[in-house]
Motif scaffolding. Structure first.
Motif, PDB file in Angstrom:
ATOM      1  N   CYS A   6     -18.167  25.950  18.204  1.00  0.00           N
ATOM      2  CA  CYS A   6     -18.276  24.576  17.723  1.00  0.00           C
ATOM      3  C   CYS A   6     -17.236  24.301  16.647  1.00  0.00           C
ATOM      4  N   LEU A   7     -16.616  23.126  16.742  1.00  0.00           N
ATOM      5  CA  LEU A   7     -15.656  22.662  15.745  1.00  0.00           C
ATOM      6  C   LEU A   7     -15.941  21.183  15.514  1.00  0.00           C
ATOM      7  N   SER A   8     -15.191  20.575  14.599  1.00  0.00           N
ATOM      8  CA  SER A   8     -15.396  19.149  14.367  1.00  0.00           C
ATOM      9  C   SER A   8     -14.081  18.391  14.430  1.00  0.00           C
ATOM     10  N   GLU A   9     -14.197  17.113  14.786  1.00  0.00           N
ATOM     11  CA  GLU A   9     -13.028  16.243  14.830  1.00  0.00           C
ATOM     12  C   GLU A   9     -12.304  16.270  13.486  1.00  0.00           C
ATOM     13  N   GLY A  10     -11.005  16.292  13.549  1.00  0.00           N
ATOM     14  CA  GLY A  10     -10.234  16.293  12.315  1.00  0.00           C
ATOM     15  C   GLY A  10     -10.006  17.673  11.752  1.00  0.00           C
ATOM     16  N   GLY A  11     -10.627  18.687  12.356  1.00  0.00           N
ATOM     17  CA  GLY A  11     -10.421  20.044  11.879  1.00  0.00           C
ATOM     18  C   GLY A  11      -9.086  20.594  12.356  1.00  0.00           C
ATOM     19  N   LEU A  12      -8.561  21.548  11.624  1.00  0.00           N
ATOM     20  CA  LEU A  12      -7.262  22.135  11.961  1.00  0.00           C
ATOM     21  C   LEU A  12      -7.325  23.072  13.152  1.00  0.00           C
ATOM     22  N   TYR A  13      -8.546  23.424  13.585  1.00  0.00           N
ATOM     23  CA  TYR A  13      -8.669  24.517  14.540  1.00  0.00           C
ATOM     24  C   TYR A  13      -9.035  24.067  15.942  1.00  0.00           C
ATOM     25  N   VAL A  14      -9.156  22.751  16.126  1.00  0.00           N
ATOM     26  CA  VAL A  14      -9.416  22.220  17.459  1.00  0.00           C
ATOM     27  C   VAL A  14      -8.219  22.545  18.357  1.00  0.00           C
ATOM     28  N   GLY A  15      -8.483  23.157  19.479  1.00  0.00           N
ATOM     29  CA  GLY A  15      -7.412  23.558  20.397  1.00  0.00           C
ATOM     30  C   GLY A  15      -6.933  24.972  20.156  1.00  0.00           C
ATOM     31  N   PRO A  41       0.813  -1.215   0.000  1.00  0.00           N
ATOM     32  CA  PRO A  41       0.000   0.000   0.000  1.00  0.00           C
ATOM     33  C   PRO A  41       0.851   1.271   0.000  1.00  0.00           C
ATOM     34  N   LEU A  42       0.203   2.364  -0.313  1.00  0.00           N
ATOM     35  CA  LEU A  42       0.828   3.681  -0.186  1.00  0.00           C
ATOM     36  C   LEU A  42       0.421   4.213   1.182  1.00  0.00           C
ATOM     37  N   THR A  43       1.389   4.355   2.064  1.00  0.00           N
ATOM     38  CA  THR A  43       1.102   4.822   3.422  1.00  0.00           C
ATOM     39  C   THR A  43       1.176   6.345   3.461  1.00  0.00           C
ATOM     40  N   VAL A  44       0.043   6.963   3.792  1.00  0.00           N
ATOM     41  CA  VAL A  44      -0.055   8.424   3.790  1.00  0.00           C
ATOM     42  C   VAL A  44      -0.477   8.904   5.173  1.00  0.00           C
ATOM     43  N   GLY A  45       0.293   9.817   5.730  1.00  0.00           N
ATOM     44  CA  GLY A  45      -0.061  10.422   7.005  1.00  0.00           C
ATOM     45  C   GLY A  45      -1.039  11.560   6.799  1.00  0.00           C
ATOM     46  N   LEU A  46      -2.163  11.516   7.519  1.00  0.00           N
ATOM     47  CA  LEU A  46      -3.212  12.529   7.399  1.00  0.00           C
ATOM     48  C   LEU A  46      -3.473  13.183   8.755  1.00  0.00           C
ATOM     49  N   GLN A  47      -3.987  14.380   8.710  1.00  0.00           N
ATOM     50  CA  GLN A  47      -4.364  15.083   9.939  1.00  0.00           C
ATOM     51  C   GLN A  47      -5.399  14.283  10.724  1.00  0.00           C
ATOM     52  N   TYR A  48      -6.324  13.649  10.014  1.00  0.00           N
ATOM     53  CA  TYR A  48      -7.403  12.901  10.668  1.00  0.00           C
ATOM     54  C   TYR A  48      -7.803  11.750   9.771  1.00  0.00           C
ATOM     55  N   ARG A  91      -3.217   3.287   2.469  1.00  0.00           N
ATOM     56  CA  ARG A  91      -3.195   3.006   3.913  1.00  0.00           C
ATOM     57  C   ARG A  91      -3.015   4.349   4.621  1.00  0.00           C
ATOM     58  N   ALA A  92      -4.089   4.841   5.200  1.00  0.00           N
ATOM     59  CA  ALA A  92      -4.048   6.149   5.854  1.00  0.00           C
ATOM     60  C   ALA A  92      -3.726   5.978   7.329  1.00  0.00           C
ATOM     61  N   VAL A  93      -2.798   6.790   7.823  1.00  0.00           N
ATOM     62  CA  VAL A  93      -2.439   6.774   9.239  1.00  0.00           C
ATOM     63  C   VAL A  93      -2.497   8.206   9.758  1.00  0.00           C
ATOM     64  N   ALA A  94      -2.875   8.351  11.016  1.00  0.00           N
ATOM     65  CA  ALA A  94      -3.000   9.685  11.603  1.00  0.00           C
ATOM     66  C   ALA A  94      -1.630  10.243  11.960  1.00  0.00           C
ATOM     67  N   LEU A  95      -1.436  11.514  11.665  1.00  0.00           N
ATOM     68  CA  LEU A  95      -0.204  12.183  12.064  1.00  0.00           C
ATOM     69  C   LEU A  95      -0.189  12.364  13.574  1.00  0.00           C
ATOM     70  N   ASP A  96       0.979  12.298  14.148  1.00  0.00           N
ATOM     71  CA  ASP A  96       1.137  12.480  15.586  1.00  0.00           C
ATOM     72  C   ASP A  96       1.088  13.971  15.890  1.00  0.00           C
ATOM     73  N   GLU A  97      -0.009  14.401  16.519  1.00  0.00           N
ATOM     74  CA  GLU A  97      -0.174  15.837  16.777  1.00  0.00           C
ATOM     75  C   GLU A  97       0.824  16.373  17.795  1.00  0.00           C
ATOM     76  N   SER A  98       1.480  15.478  18.539  1.00  0.00           N
ATOM     77  CA  SER A  98       2.452  15.940  19.535  1.00  0.00           C
ATOM     78  C   SER A  98       3.797  16.291  18.901  1.00  0.00           C
ATOM     79  N   LYS A  99       3.930  15.946  17.599  1.00  0.00           N
ATOM     80  CA  LYS A  99       5.187  16.224  16.906  1.00  0.00           C
ATOM     81  C   LYS A  99       4.937  17.131  15.722  1.00  0.00           C
TER      82      LYS A  99
END
Length: 275
Positions: free
Chosen positions: A151-160, A44-51, A85-93
């Motif tokens: 209000c915001l939604s999961e996976g949005g760039l503006y949470v936090g 697969p092509l492994t791609v890191g995504l925000q969500y 193959r989508a994987v979530a990016l590590d938001e702590s990094k």
């Protein structure tokens, strides 16, 4: 005289038939060998995504996700003839500090700060935060979100970010439809999403009463980050970005997604009003 007409003679000589038979046998044999010894799976092509959108669960509500990055990653994987193959990016990094374990990252970048040897290919989609509210709101600036419910939604760039930058009280919903529905029924003072999405939404007449807005914030281009040695993927990403711009594909994809989101809000509000 033969009443059946002249005999139809084959244009193939006996030698020709022998050659043809030998060729066919060779073809079948090679096919058998190939079938018995398939080429290695490229993987697969492994791609890191925000969500990464969770798998759909039967019986749950259909929801359009916040970002279109999954669609773009799927398009690139298809162009490379690989499953995604989508994987979530590590938001702590730092999202682009490294590509370990991933072939590609698709991230909304504040700046082109790339790891050594990486190549950035802008997708053409640019994210900017925008807030919408009821037209009778007293909120006129971003600073006035302090202490107000956003209000915001999961996976949005503006949470936090709304809490950190403006002191807002964040209410994170499952998807944009849930965030926007909460705004409509008075659970939130504002909803914050990408300006491209919200500007398209405000074209719809049913959103006229919620057309008060705050000006879009800083731009963050949605960018493919690839290892420089992966020449095929770099070339494919660049070609896709050119094609998307020529066809206005991202604008059309956004329009379709916004209409889906608006319909999801409509269905939920109708059901709520009927009960």
């Amino acid at each position: 005289m033969n009443k059946a007409g002249p005999l139809i003679r084959s244009s193939f000589s006996p030698a020709s038939w022998i050659v043809a038979a030998a060729t066919a046998l060779a073809f079948v044999s090679s096919g058998t060998v190939a079938a018995g010894n398939p080429q290695p799976d490229p993987g697969p092509l492994t791609v890191g995504l925000q969500y990464v959108v969770p798998p759909f669960v039967g019986g749950s509500k259909v929801r359009t996700p916040e970002s279109l990055d999954g669609d773009l990653a799927e398009a690139l994987a298809g162009r490379l003839n690989k499953p995604l193959r989508a994987v979530a990016l590590d938001e702590s990094k730092d999202a682009v500090s490294a590509l370990e374990g991933r072939d590609i990252e698709l991230a909304a970048l504040d700046a082109a700060q790339l790891p050594d040897g990486a190549v950035a290919v802008p997708s053409g989609y640019v994210a900017r935060p925008m807030a919408i509210m009821r037209t009778d709101t007293d909120i006129k600036t971003w600073g006035q979100l302090r202490g107000r419910t956003v209000c915001l939604s999961e996976g949005g760039l503006y949470v936090g970010r709304m809490a950190a930058q403006f002191g807002a009280i964040e209410k994170v919903q499952r998807a944009p439809a849930d965030s926007l529905l909460a705004l409509r029924i008075g659970e939130c003072d504002a909803a914050v999403h990408d300006d491209i999405m919200l500007k398209e939404l405000l074209k719809l007449p049913e959103w006229k009463k919620f057309s008060a807005s705050l000006p879009p914030g800083p731009a963050r281009p949605l960018t493919f980050v690839l290892a420089g040695e992966n020449a095929d993927a770099v070339a494919a990403a660049r070609k896709l970005a050119v094609e998307w711009k020529a066809r206005r594909y991202l604008a059309e994809l956004t329009r379709q997604r916004v209409h889906d989101i608006a319909f999801e809000v409509y269905l939920d509000q109708v059901v709520a009003d009927c009960h």
